[in-house]
Write a protein that holds these residues in place. Sequence first.
Motif, PDB file in Angstrom:
ATOM      1  N   TYR A  17       9.311  -0.952   3.282  1.00 35.00           N
ATOM      2  CA  TYR A  17       8.308  -1.838   2.687  1.00 35.00           C
ATOM      3  C   TYR A  17       8.523  -3.289   3.121  1.00 35.00           C
ATOM      4  O   TYR A  17       7.599  -3.962   3.573  1.00 35.00           O
ATOM      5  CB  TYR A  17       8.333  -1.736   1.153  1.00 35.00           C
ATOM      6  CG  TYR A  17       7.787  -2.969   0.478  1.00 35.00           C
ATOM      7  CD1 TYR A  17       6.438  -3.302   0.578  1.00 35.00           C
ATOM      8  CD2 TYR A  17       8.622  -3.827  -0.236  1.00 35.00           C
ATOM      9  CE1 TYR A  17       5.935  -4.453  -0.012  1.00 35.00           C
ATOM     10  CE2 TYR A  17       8.124  -4.966  -0.831  1.00 35.00           C
ATOM     11  CZ  TYR A  17       6.790  -5.275  -0.717  1.00 35.00           C
ATOM     12  OH  TYR A  17       6.298  -6.417  -1.296  1.00 35.00           O
ATOM     13  N   SER A  40      -1.037  -3.792   5.762  1.00 36.62           N
ATOM     14  CA  SER A  40      -0.816  -4.052   4.330  1.00 36.62           C
ATOM     15  C   SER A  40      -1.125  -2.826   3.478  1.00 36.62           C
ATOM     16  O   SER A  40      -0.522  -2.642   2.412  1.00 36.62           O
ATOM     17  CB  SER A  40      -1.633  -5.251   3.865  1.00 36.62           C
ATOM     18  OG  SER A  40      -2.997  -4.928   3.760  1.00 36.62           O
ATOM     19  N   MET A  41      -2.047  -1.976   3.923  1.00 40.21           N
ATOM     20  CA  MET A  41      -2.349  -0.745   3.176  1.00 40.21           C
ATOM     21  C   MET A  41      -1.128   0.183   3.153  1.00 40.21           C
ATOM     22  O   MET A  41      -0.780   0.742   2.109  1.00 40.21           O
ATOM     23  CB  MET A  41      -3.549  -0.021   3.804  1.00 40.21           C
ATOM     24  CG  MET A  41      -4.860  -0.727   3.586  1.00 40.21           C
ATOM     25  SD  MET A  41      -6.252  -0.016   4.512  1.00 40.21           S
ATOM     26  CE  MET A  41      -6.101   1.719   4.211  1.00 40.21           C
ATOM     27  N   ILE A  42      -0.485   0.317   4.298  1.00 42.05           N
ATOM     28  CA  ILE A  42       0.721   1.145   4.380  1.00 42.05           C
ATOM     29  C   ILE A  42       1.836   0.506   3.559  1.00 42.05           C
ATOM     30  O   ILE A  42       2.530   1.167   2.793  1.00 42.05           O
ATOM     31  CB  ILE A  42       1.155   1.314   5.853  1.00 42.05           C
ATOM     32  CG1 ILE A  42       0.058   2.028   6.648  1.00 42.05           C
ATOM     33  CG2 ILE A  42       2.476   2.066   5.960  1.00 42.05           C
ATOM     34  CD1 ILE A  42       0.232   1.960   8.147  1.00 42.05           C
ATOM     35  N   GLU A  43       1.965  -0.794   3.713  1.00 44.67           N
ATOM     36  CA  GLU A  43       3.006  -1.554   3.016  1.00 44.67           C
ATOM     37  C   GLU A  43       2.913  -1.387   1.498  1.00 44.67           C
ATOM     38  O   GLU A  43       3.916  -1.103   0.830  1.00 44.67           O
ATOM     39  CB  GLU A  43       2.847  -3.027   3.412  1.00 44.67           C
ATOM     40  CG  GLU A  43       3.658  -4.003   2.624  1.00 44.67           C
ATOM     41  CD  GLU A  43       3.151  -5.422   2.819  1.00 44.67           C
ATOM     42  OE1 GLU A  43       3.448  -6.244   1.931  1.00 44.67           O
ATOM     43  OE2 GLU A  43       2.466  -5.715   3.816  1.00 44.67           O
ATOM     44  N   ILE A  44       1.746  -1.532   0.927  1.00 51.31           N
ATOM     45  CA  ILE A  44       1.610  -1.478  -0.537  1.00 51.31           C
ATOM     46  C   ILE A  44       1.824  -0.057  -1.055  1.00 51.31           C
ATOM     47  O   ILE A  44       2.352   0.135  -2.159  1.00 51.31           O
ATOM     48  CB  ILE A  44       0.264  -2.079  -1.014  1.00 51.31           C
ATOM     49  CG1 ILE A  44       0.338  -2.430  -2.505  1.00 51.31           C
ATOM     50  CG2 ILE A  44      -0.885  -1.164  -0.731  1.00 51.31           C
ATOM     51  CD1 ILE A  44       1.315  -3.516  -2.844  1.00 51.31           C
ATOM     52  N   THR A  45       1.444   0.939  -0.264  1.00 48.67           N
ATOM     53  CA  THR A  45       1.687   2.325  -0.659  1.00 48.67           C
ATOM     54  C   THR A  45       3.189   2.594  -0.756  1.00 48.67           C
ATOM     55  O   THR A  45       3.677   3.171  -1.736  1.00 48.67           O
ATOM     56  CB  THR A  45       1.031   3.300   0.351  1.00 48.67           C
ATOM     57  OG1 THR A  45      -0.364   3.011   0.413  1.00 48.67           O
ATOM     58  CG2 THR A  45       1.251   4.742  -0.043  1.00 48.67           C
ATOM     59  N   ILE A  46       3.915   2.148   0.245  1.00 49.44           N
ATOM     60  CA  ILE A  46       5.379   2.310   0.236  1.00 49.44           C
ATOM     61  C   ILE A  46       5.989   1.537  -0.924  1.00 49.44           C
ATOM     62  O   ILE A  46       6.888   2.028  -1.610  1.00 49.44           O
ATOM     63  CB  ILE A  46       5.975   1.857   1.584  1.00 49.44           C
ATOM     64  CG1 ILE A  46       5.537   2.813   2.700  1.00 49.44           C
ATOM     65  CG2 ILE A  46       7.498   1.779   1.518  1.00 49.44           C
ATOM     66  CD1 ILE A  46       5.893   2.341   4.096  1.00 49.44           C
ATOM     67  N   TYR A  47       5.490   0.331  -1.167  1.00 50.01           N
ATOM     68  CA  TYR A  47       6.010  -0.510  -2.252  1.00 50.01           C
ATOM     69  C   TYR A  47       5.874   0.187  -3.602  1.00 50.01           C
ATOM     70  O   TYR A  47       6.819   0.227  -4.393  1.00 50.01           O
ATOM     71  CB  TYR A  47       5.262  -1.848  -2.264  1.00 50.01           C
ATOM     72  CG  TYR A  47       5.582  -2.700  -3.469  1.00 50.01           C
ATOM     73  CD1 TYR A  47       6.812  -3.328  -3.579  1.00 50.01           C
ATOM     74  CD2 TYR A  47       4.659  -2.866  -4.495  1.00 50.01           C
ATOM     75  CE1 TYR A  47       7.117  -4.115  -4.683  1.00 50.01           C
ATOM     76  CE2 TYR A  47       4.952  -3.642  -5.595  1.00 50.01           C
ATOM     77  CZ  TYR A  47       6.183  -4.266  -5.684  1.00 50.01           C
ATOM     78  OH  TYR A  47       6.477  -5.028  -6.776  1.00 50.01           O
ATOM     79  N   ILE A  48       4.706   0.723  -3.883  1.00 47.64           N
ATOM     80  CA  ILE A  48       4.477   1.374  -5.179  1.00 47.64           C
ATOM     81  C   ILE A  48       5.380   2.589  -5.345  1.00 47.64           C
ATOM     82  O   ILE A  48       5.943   2.818  -6.420  1.00 47.64           O
ATOM     83  CB  ILE A  48       2.982   1.738  -5.338  1.00 47.64           C
ATOM     84  CG1 ILE A  48       2.169   0.437  -5.491  1.00 47.64           C
ATOM     85  CG2 ILE A  48       2.754   2.650  -6.521  1.00 47.64           C
ATOM     86  CD1 ILE A  48       0.680   0.617  -5.404  1.00 47.64           C
ATOM     87  N   MET A  49       5.561   3.354  -4.267  1.00 49.43           N
ATOM     88  CA  MET A  49       6.460   4.519  -4.335  1.00 49.43           C
ATOM     89  C   MET A  49       7.890   4.072  -4.669  1.00 49.43           C
ATOM     90  O   MET A  49       8.534   4.647  -5.540  1.00 49.43           O
ATOM     91  CB  MET A  49       6.450   5.276  -3.001  1.00 49.43           C
ATOM     92  CG  MET A  49       5.175   6.045  -2.749  1.00 49.43           C
ATOM     93  SD  MET A  49       5.053   6.757  -1.077  1.00 49.43           S
ATOM     94  CE  MET A  49       6.678   7.325  -0.722  1.00 49.43           C
ATOM     95  N   SER A  52       8.220   2.576  -8.299  1.00 51.00           N
ATOM     96  CA  SER A  52       8.172   3.603  -9.346  1.00 51.00           C
ATOM     97  C   SER A  52       9.483   4.389  -9.401  1.00 51.00           C
ATOM     98  O   SER A  52       9.947   4.752 -10.486  1.00 51.00           O
ATOM     99  CB  SER A  52       6.989   4.542  -9.142  1.00 51.00           C
ATOM    100  OG  SER A  52       7.174   5.336  -7.999  1.00 51.00           O
TER     101      SER A  52
END
Length: 181
Positions: A17, A40-49, A52
């Motif tokens: 991320y 940024s779409m890939i980045e935010i998906t990884i961040y949320i995973m 959490s």
Amino acid sequence: MLDPLMLLMTFGINFAYVALNTIRFMLTMKGYRILAPLLSMIEITIYIMGLSMVLDRLDNPINLFAYALGYAIGISVGIKIEDKLALGYMMVTVILPTNTEQEKSLPRILRDNGYGVTQSYAEGLEGERMVLEILSPRKTEQNLYRLIKEVEGRAFIISYEPKYISGGFWTKKLRKRQNTP
């Protein structure tokens, strides 16, 4: 209980991320209007995973440490990746003492090596100085500095990244390259 696989995943996800975040930020600053938002779409998906995973396991401070370590190393690696990509251009100002052989030969040597050079004269504390303005792709920036120092070790060098470039040497060079089969 310590789960090494979970620690590794927490570290890896945050590392990925932050590395992507660093690269996306650099792309944004350089005006990549399509690539930066897609990244940024890939980045935010990884961040949320990653977030959490850590929030679900806050009972163990080692999980938080793995998350923080991934963050720190991700920044370092992201910067190194961006340095390797070397996107964009550098504007380099070189100030030389006048009336030396090096001063007279440096603009020619730089031009012979493919750099666009604009030269002018200015007044410094100790008299007249030659000022060279050189636009360089970031990929050749270190080579430019080496070349300048080889010819004139006393050169005063300042560099910065221009945000907007239009006309001049680079426009002609790019146009010539596009028309060549």
